[in-house]
Design an enzyme around this catalytic site. Sequence first.
Site, PDB file in Angstrom:
ATOM      1  N   TRP A 158      34.774  31.745  45.570  1.00  0.00           N
ATOM      2  CA  TRP A 158      33.425  32.321  45.608  1.00  0.00           C
ATOM      3  C   TRP A 158      32.525  31.790  44.502  1.00  0.00           C
ATOM      4  O   TRP A 158      31.326  31.640  44.680  1.00  0.00           O
ATOM      5  CB  TRP A 158      33.506  33.855  45.476  1.00  0.00           C
ATOM      6  CG  TRP A 158      34.070  34.528  46.676  1.00  0.00           C
ATOM      7  CD1 TRP A 158      33.650  34.370  47.955  1.00  0.00           C
ATOM      8  CD2 TRP A 158      35.148  35.480  46.717  1.00  0.00           C
ATOM      9  NE1 TRP A 158      34.400  35.167  48.796  1.00  0.00           N
ATOM     10  CE2 TRP A 158      35.322  35.860  48.063  1.00  0.00           C
ATOM     11  CE3 TRP A 158      35.969  36.046  45.738  1.00  0.00           C
ATOM     12  CZ2 TRP A 158      36.295  36.785  48.465  1.00  0.00           C
ATOM     13  CZ3 TRP A 158      36.933  36.966  46.130  1.00  0.00           C
ATOM     14  CH2 TRP A 158      37.089  37.323  47.475  1.00  0.00           C
TER      15      TRP A 158
ATOM     16  N   TYR B 111      42.872  33.222  44.588  1.00  0.00           N
ATOM     17  CA  TYR B 111      43.286  34.288  45.511  1.00  0.00           C
ATOM     18  C   TYR B 111      44.276  33.735  46.539  1.00  0.00           C
ATOM     19  O   TYR B 111      44.084  32.631  47.065  1.00  0.00           O
ATOM     20  CB  TYR B 111      42.073  34.858  46.241  1.00  0.00           C
ATOM     21  CG  TYR B 111      41.306  35.929  45.481  1.00  0.00           C
ATOM     22  CD1 TYR B 111      41.456  37.277  45.805  1.00  0.00           C
ATOM     23  CD2 TYR B 111      40.402  35.604  44.472  1.00  0.00           C
ATOM     24  CE1 TYR B 111      40.734  38.272  45.142  1.00  0.00           C
ATOM     25  CE2 TYR B 111      39.678  36.593  43.801  1.00  0.00           C
ATOM     26  CZ  TYR B 111      39.848  37.922  44.150  1.00  0.00           C
ATOM     27  OH  TYR B 111      39.137  38.896  43.502  1.00  0.00           O
TER      28      TYR B 111
ATOM     29  N   HIS C 128      46.519  35.033  42.652  1.00  0.00           N
ATOM     30  CA  HIS C 128      45.799  36.298  42.628  1.00  0.00           C
ATOM     31  C   HIS C 128      46.047  37.114  43.901  1.00  0.00           C
ATOM     32  O   HIS C 128      45.179  37.178  44.782  1.00  0.00           O
ATOM     33  CB  HIS C 128      44.310  35.985  42.424  1.00  0.00           C
ATOM     34  CG  HIS C 128      43.503  37.111  41.870  1.00  0.00           C
ATOM     35  ND1 HIS C 128      43.405  37.387  40.528  1.00  0.00           N
ATOM     36  CD2 HIS C 128      42.744  38.054  42.476  1.00  0.00           C
ATOM     37  CE1 HIS C 128      42.622  38.424  40.332  1.00  0.00           C
ATOM     38  NE2 HIS C 128      42.209  38.869  41.516  1.00  0.00           N
TER      39      HIS C 128
ATOM     40  N   GLU D 276      48.280  41.432  41.079  1.00  0.00           N
ATOM     41  CA  GLU D 276      48.407  42.896  41.114  1.00  0.00           C
ATOM     42  C   GLU D 276      49.160  43.373  42.346  1.00  0.00           C
ATOM     43  O   GLU D 276      48.553  43.655  43.386  1.00  0.00           O
ATOM     44  CB  GLU D 276      47.006  43.546  41.081  1.00  0.00           C
ATOM     45  CG  GLU D 276      46.291  43.349  39.762  1.00  0.00           C
ATOM     46  CD  GLU D 276      44.938  44.079  39.696  1.00  0.00           C
ATOM     47  OE1 GLU D 276      44.496  44.645  40.704  1.00  0.00           O
ATOM     48  OE2 GLU D 276      44.350  44.061  38.598  1.00  0.00           O
TER      49      GLU D 276
ATOM     50  N   GLU E  62      44.170  40.877  32.701  1.00  0.00           N
ATOM     51  CA  GLU E  62      42.872  41.182  33.331  1.00  0.00           C
ATOM     52  C   GLU E  62      42.431  42.570  32.896  1.00  0.00           C
ATOM     53  O   GLU E  62      43.240  43.500  32.863  1.00  0.00           O
ATOM     54  CB  GLU E  62      42.987  41.124  34.854  1.00  0.00           C
ATOM     55  CG  GLU E  62      41.625  41.202  35.547  1.00  0.00           C
ATOM     56  CD  GLU E  62      41.727  41.316  37.061  1.00  0.00           C
ATOM     57  OE1 GLU E  62      42.280  40.398  37.697  1.00  0.00           O
ATOM     58  OE2 GLU E  62      41.257  42.350  37.590  1.00  0.00           O
TER      59      GLU E  62
ATOM     60  N   ALA F  49      37.510  50.721  38.412  1.00  0.00           N
ATOM     61  CA  ALA F  49      38.409  49.801  39.106  1.00  0.00           C
ATOM     62  C   ALA F  49      37.763  49.085  40.286  1.00  0.00           C
ATOM     63  O   ALA F  49      38.281  48.068  40.751  1.00  0.00           O
ATOM     64  CB  ALA F  49      39.664  50.537  39.560  1.00  0.00           C
TER      65      ALA F  49
ATOM     66  N   TRP G 165      37.648  40.155  33.034  1.00  0.00           N
ATOM     67  CA  TRP G 165      37.144  39.875  34.382  1.00  0.00           C
ATOM     68  C   TRP G 165      35.655  40.153  34.383  1.00  0.00           C
ATOM     69  O   TRP G 165      35.298  41.260  33.937  1.00  0.00           O
ATOM     70  CB  TRP G 165      37.863  40.804  35.373  1.00  0.00           C
ATOM     71  CG  TRP G 165      37.490  40.590  36.807  1.00  0.00           C
ATOM     72  CD1 TRP G 165      36.551  41.253  37.523  1.00  0.00           C
ATOM     73  CD2 TRP G 165      38.063  39.628  37.699  1.00  0.00           C
ATOM     74  NE1 TRP G 165      36.499  40.785  38.804  1.00  0.00           N
ATOM     75  CE2 TRP G 165      37.420  39.787  38.942  1.00  0.00           C
ATOM     76  CE3 TRP G 165      39.056  38.643  37.560  1.00  0.00           C
ATOM     77  CZ2 TRP G 165      37.738  39.002  40.056  1.00  0.00           C
ATOM     78  CZ3 TRP G 165      39.377  37.868  38.664  1.00  0.00           C
ATOM     79  CH2 TRP G 165      38.723  38.051  39.888  1.00  0.00           C
TER      80      TRP G 165
ATOM     81  N   LYS H  84      27.526  37.670  39.513  1.00  0.00           N
ATOM     82  CA  LYS H  84      27.428  38.570  40.661  1.00  0.00           C
ATOM     83  C   LYS H  84      26.840  39.907  40.193  1.00  0.00           C
ATOM     84  O   LYS H  84      27.161  40.373  39.097  1.00  0.00           O
ATOM     85  CB  LYS H  84      28.830  38.784  41.251  1.00  0.00           C
ATOM     86  CG  LYS H  84      28.846  39.639  42.502  1.00  0.00           C
ATOM     87  CD  LYS H  84      30.217  39.628  43.177  1.00  0.00           C
ATOM     88  CE  LYS H  84      30.258  40.619  44.333  1.00  0.00           C
ATOM     89  NZ  LYS H  84      31.527  40.564  45.073  1.00  0.00           N
TER      90      LYS H  84
ATOM     91  N   GLU I  67      27.340  42.941  39.809  1.00  0.00           N
ATOM     92  CA  GLU I  67      28.298  44.055  39.705  1.00  0.00           C
ATOM     93  C   GLU I  67      28.622  44.246  38.229  1.00  0.00           C
ATOM     94  O   GLU I  67      28.539  43.300  37.442  1.00  0.00           O
ATOM     95  CB  GLU I  67      29.563  43.810  40.544  1.00  0.00           C
ATOM     96  CG  GLU I  67      30.368  42.583  40.167  1.00  0.00           C
ATOM     97  CD  GLU I  67      31.668  42.429  40.982  1.00  0.00           C
ATOM     98  OE1 GLU I  67      31.839  43.101  42.007  1.00  0.00           O
ATOM     99  OE2 GLU I  67      32.514  41.619  40.560  1.00  0.00           O
TER     100      GLU I  67
HETATM  101  C1  IDC Z   1      36.914  42.202  42.619  1.00  0.00           C
HETATM  102  C2  IDC Z   1      35.598  41.496  42.365  1.00  0.00           C
HETATM  103  C3  IDC Z   1      34.685  41.706  43.538  1.00  0.00           C
HETATM  104  C4  IDC Z   1      35.393  41.256  44.810  1.00  0.00           C
HETATM  105  C5  IDC Z   1      36.732  42.006  44.940  1.00  0.00           C
HETATM  106  C6  IDC Z   1      37.533  41.605  46.164  1.00  0.00           C
HETATM  107  O1  IDC Z   1      35.039  41.963  41.159  1.00  0.00           O
HETATM  108  O2  IDC Z   1      33.476  40.985  43.358  1.00  0.00           O
HETATM  109  O3  IDC Z   1      34.581  41.545  45.923  1.00  0.00           O
HETATM  110  O4  IDC Z   1      37.501  41.755  43.796  1.00  0.00           O
HETATM  111  O5  IDC Z   1      38.146  40.409  46.024  1.00  0.00           O
HETATM  112  C7  IDC Z   1      41.098  43.928  40.273  1.00  0.00           C
HETATM  113  C8  IDC Z   1      41.334  42.602  40.865  1.00  0.00           C
HETATM  114  C9  IDC Z   1      40.064  41.807  40.985  1.00  0.00           C
HETATM  115  C10 IDC Z   1      38.910  42.689  41.392  1.00  0.00           C
HETATM  116  C11 IDC Z   1      38.666  43.713  40.281  1.00  0.00           C
HETATM  117  C12 IDC Z   1      37.494  44.676  40.549  1.00  0.00           C
HETATM  118  O6  IDC Z   1      42.333  41.854  40.204  1.00  0.00           O
HETATM  119  O7  IDC Z   1      40.267  40.792  41.923  1.00  0.00           O
HETATM  120  O8  IDC Z   1      37.772  41.893  41.544  1.00  0.00           O
HETATM  121  N1  IDC Z   1      39.883  44.472  40.063  1.00  0.00           N
HETATM  122  O9  IDC Z   1      37.727  45.433  41.690  1.00  0.00           O
HETATM  123  N2  IDC Z   1      42.011  44.794  39.878  1.00  0.00           N
HETATM  124  C13 IDC Z   1      41.397  45.915  39.470  1.00  0.00           C
HETATM  125  C14 IDC Z   1      40.037  45.731  39.571  1.00  0.00           C
END
Ligand code: IDC
Length: 323
Positions: free
Chosen positions: A65, A91, A125, A163, A251, A257, A285, A290, A292
């Site tokens: 992305w 991913y 990932h 995870e 991370e 979350a 992270w 983006k 967010e």
């Molecule tokens: C989130 C990204 C978001 C994306 C989503 C799906 O911030 O933009 O749309 O993934 O892929 C995790 C994960 C991490 C997540 C993040 C926040 O390792 O990939 O990223 N998160 O949700 N674990 C806990 C939180």
Amino acid sequence: MKKVWYTGALVLLLTIAGAALSGASARAATPVGKWGRLSVSGSNIVSRTGKKVQLKGVSTHGIAWFPQYVNKSAFKSLRKMGVNTIRLAFYSDPSAGYSKSLYSKVEEGVRAATSLGMYVIIDWHILSDGNPKIHQKQAMQFFTHFAKKYGGQKNILYEICNEPNGDVTWQEDVRPYAVKVIRRIRKYDKKNIIIVGTPTWSQDVDIAAQKPLKEKNIVYALHFYAATHTDYIRQKLITARKAGLPVLVSEFNICDASGNGQIDKKSGTKWMKLLRKYKIGHVAWSLCNKAETASLIKASCRKTGGFTKKNLTETGRFISKWW
Ligand code: IDC
């Protein structure tokens, strides 16, 4: 005449010596120049001379992305702010962009980090594919490729399952998967650190501590999002550490979350103080703009490199105080 000649030669010699020295000290000034190959001793990550090292890192977002942030100028500006580690998030699920064609993006990232003397985490990932066994075959291909290519470098870490989540256990799923992937990596890379995820989105380090792996140079992932994960997860970390488990926060963020809720600086501060106390490394992270709350770069910032603190979001500014 003779004197002039001597002086000239002396100046020349000094210049050459100076240049050689400054080259060496520039290298020594990089994180990898300073610490060399990392290893695990007891519950700590240590340098080549056995000194405790606290990794301070930034993770990319999914490189499918946000590939544009995988570049030397971006990493260099982070290094200037005190970051010593880059995590490349690849991913594993096709719905999140898995494609072998992205291997070259990982390679670009490794090259950039290596040229800057930074550590680099190659992250498989898993997320919506919560059980690492689902894409084990692809994971084996992935780590065979990268361990073969980079097994001889000093600055590589492998994160084998971001995870694990859902209906997975340490004993039945994650541990057996880890044993297989670690064995494969060790065929080509005997020493570099391997990070193993833990169940419940890499929170259950206390459970992993009950039956850790036997292999050397392994650390266990604890991930937290400070607005969601508070004292009860901090307690898991304390339990794991008391049992002697080496933990790396590969991370984290100070938002919730979902990656896009409130930020919690109070919980964030508690986490960062706890990590500092144990000298546990942390990787934030994520490196992108983006819209967010987890993003480190402001949505209005169009640059993809050469960042300064002004380009950081409130989240980014808070985290950068700990670099
Ligand atoms: C989130 C990204 C978001 C994306 C989503 C799906 O911030 O933009 O749309 O993934 O892929 C995790 C994960 C991490 C997540 C993040 C926040 O390792 O990939 O990223 N998160 O949700 N674990 C806990 C939180």
